[in-house]
Write a protein that holds these residues in place. Structure first.
Motif, PDB file in Angstrom:
ATOM      1  N   HIS A 146      82.932 -19.789 -71.340  1.00 30.56           N
ATOM      2  CA  HIS A 146      81.935 -19.651 -70.281  1.00 30.56           C
ATOM      3  C   HIS A 146      81.777 -21.006 -69.606  1.00 30.56           C
ATOM      4  O   HIS A 146      80.823 -21.737 -69.845  1.00 30.56           O
ATOM      5  CB  HIS A 146      80.596 -19.168 -70.844  1.00 30.56           C
ATOM      6  N   LEU A 147      82.762 -21.322 -68.779  1.00 32.51           N
ATOM      7  CA  LEU A 147      82.787 -22.618 -68.108  1.00 32.51           C
ATOM      8  C   LEU A 147      82.489 -22.424 -66.626  1.00 32.51           C
ATOM      9  O   LEU A 147      83.234 -21.741 -65.918  1.00 32.51           O
ATOM     10  CB  LEU A 147      84.161 -23.283 -68.283  1.00 32.51           C
ATOM     11  N   ASP A 148      81.407 -23.005 -66.172  1.00 29.46           N
ATOM     12  CA  ASP A 148      81.038 -22.948 -64.757  1.00 29.46           C
ATOM     13  C   ASP A 148      81.028 -24.343 -64.134  1.00 29.46           C
ATOM     14  O   ASP A 148      81.573 -24.548 -63.056  1.00 29.46           O
ATOM     15  CB  ASP A 148      79.653 -22.305 -64.597  1.00 29.46           C
ATOM     16  N   TYR A 149      80.381 -25.275 -64.830  1.00 31.90           N
ATOM     17  CA  TYR A 149      80.278 -26.654 -64.355  1.00 31.90           C
ATOM     18  C   TYR A 149      80.781 -27.590 -65.447  1.00 31.90           C
ATOM     19  O   TYR A 149      80.495 -27.386 -66.628  1.00 31.90           O
ATOM     20  CB  TYR A 149      78.830 -27.006 -64.001  1.00 31.90           C
ATOM     21  N   VAL A 150      81.520 -28.599 -65.050  1.00 38.14           N
ATOM     22  CA  VAL A 150      82.041 -29.572 -66.010  1.00 38.14           C
ATOM     23  C   VAL A 150      81.787 -30.979 -65.486  1.00 38.14           C
ATOM     24  O   VAL A 150      81.454 -31.175 -64.307  1.00 38.14           O
ATOM     25  CB  VAL A 150      83.556 -29.370 -66.261  1.00 38.14           C
ATOM     26  N   MET A 151      81.960 -31.950 -66.367  1.00 38.58           N
ATOM     27  CA  MET A 151      81.814 -33.362 -66.010  1.00 38.58           C
ATOM     28  C   MET A 151      83.082 -34.107 -66.401  1.00 38.58           C
ATOM     29  O   MET A 151      83.537 -33.995 -67.552  1.00 38.58           O
ATOM     30  CB  MET A 151      80.606 -33.964 -66.733  1.00 38.58           C
TER      31      MET A 151
END
Length: 295
Positions: A268-273
Motif C-alpha cells: 500500500h504505497l501512495d507517498y514515499v520519501m
C-alpha cells in the motif's frame, strides 16, 4: 250489518296498524332473548354475509399482499443501493485515513531527517510492476528533481528500497522484497554489540525479509530492530527496516540468517520519501585520508 264492518279494507288496515304497534312495542321492550323469527332473519343474513365476505376478504388480501410484496421489493432495492454506497464510502474513508496517517508520519519523519542533515524529497507512486519476481514501483520525480540512483526510499513506516533507474521526470524504485541477486543492503542490529549482515530479498514462503551473512557467534533475539548500517556510503545510517521474528543457522553452519518483518507496508504505497545522504560517510573519510597520504 253495520256499514263499518262491511268495509273490509278499513278493517284490514286497522288490524295491521294494531299489529305494527304491538310489534314496535314488543321490540322496544327490555328483553334479552330474540324471538325465533328474529333469530331466523339474523342467522340467514349472517350466513349470506359470511358467504360473500370470505371470498371478498381473500381477494382483497391477495391484492394487498401483492402490493406489499411490490413495495417490499422496491424498498429492498433502495436499501441495497444504500448499502453499496455505504460500503464504497467506508472503503474510501479507510483509504483516506490511511493516507492521512502516512502523510502525518512522513512530515514528522522529514523533520527528523532534516535535523540529521539529510535531504528529503517527497514523491507520489504512479505505477507498480506486476512481476512477482521484480518488485519495483515508479514515482513522479526524476533527475530534474535531484533524484539519483541508489538513493534510499522510505515511507513513514520504514525503508522500502532504493532508486534503481532514473529518467528526467520519473524514477523506479527497487523494493527490498525484489529477488534480484544484486539487491543487497548492508544492515545491522543495534545492541551492546552491533550485529551486521545483509538484507537480501524476501522469503516468499514466510513473507519476511532475509537478513543474511550474520556472524555465527552473534546473539540474536526476537523483536530486535534491524536498520541500515550506513556502511558502503550508499544509505544513511539507522533507517528502520523491521524486526527480527525468527533466525536459524545456514546449511553449512558458518553464518546465521534472520527473518525480518518489514516495518513498512510494501503493498500500500501512495507517498514515499527519497533520502539523500548529504552527511560525510566513513568511506569518504577513508578516501580523504588516503588522498592526504598520497599527496
Amino acid at each position: 250489518m253495520s256499514p263499518f264492518f262491511s268495509n273490509k279494507r278499513l278493517i284490514v288496515l286497522l288490524v295491521c296498524m294494531i299489529i305494527l304497534v304491538a310489534l314496535i312495542g314488543y321490540s322496544m321492550s327490555d328483553r334479552r332473548a330474540l324471538s325465533w323469527p328474529e333469530q331466523f332473519v339474523t342467522d340467514t343474513v349472517g350466513s349470506v354475509q359470511s358467504a360473500f365476505s370470505r371470498p371478498a376478504h381473500f381477494v382483497a388480501g391477495f391484492f394487498d399482499n401483492i402490493s406489499d410484496m411490490r413495495n417490499l421489493y422496491e424498498e429492498n432495492k433502495i436499501l441495497k443501493s444504500h448499502l453499496d454506497e455505504y460500503a464504497s464510502l467506508q472503503v474510501e474513508l479507510n483509504d483516506l485515513r490511511r493516507r492521512n496517517d502516512e502523510l502525518e508520519g512522513a512530515v514528522d519523519l522529514q523533520d527528523d531527517f532534516e535535523l540529521m542533515d539529510y535531504t528529503v524529497r517527497s514523491a507520489l507512486v504512479i505505477h507498480r510492476s506486476p512481476d512477482r519476481w521484480n518488485e519495483q514501483v515508479g514515482i513522479n520525480k526524476g533527475a530534474q528533481d535531484g533524484i539519483e540512483e541508489n538513493m534510499a526510499v522510505m515511507t513513514s513506516g520504514g525503508l522500502i528500497g532504493k532508486i534503481d533507474q532514473v529518467s528526467q521526470f520519473s524514477s523506479s524504485i527497487q523494493l527490498l522484497s525484489d529477488q534480484d541477486v544484486t539487491n543487497r543492503i548492508s544492515a545491522m542490529v543495534d545492541g551492546d554489540d552491533s550485529v551486521y549482515g545483509f538484507i537480501e530479498g524476501i522469503d516468499h514462503e514466510t513473507g519476511y525479509l532475509q537478513f543474511t551473512k550474520i556472524d555465527i557467534e552473534a546473539e540474536l533475539e526476537d523483536g530486535q530492530t534491524v536498520s541500515t548500517s550506513g556502511l558502503g556510503g550508499v544509505f544513511p545510517k539507522n533507517l528502520t527496516i523491521g524486526e527480527i521474528v525468527d533466525y536459524e543457522y545456514d546449511e553449512f553452519g558458518l553464518t546465521q540468517t534472520a527473518y525480518v518483518e518489514p516495518s513498512a507496508d510494501f503493498y500500500h504505497l501512495d507517498y514515499v520519501m527519497v533520502i539523500e545522504r548529504s552527511a560525510p560517510t566513513i568511506d569518504d573519510d577513508i578516501n580523504d585520508d588516503s588522498g592526504d597520504d598520497e599527496s
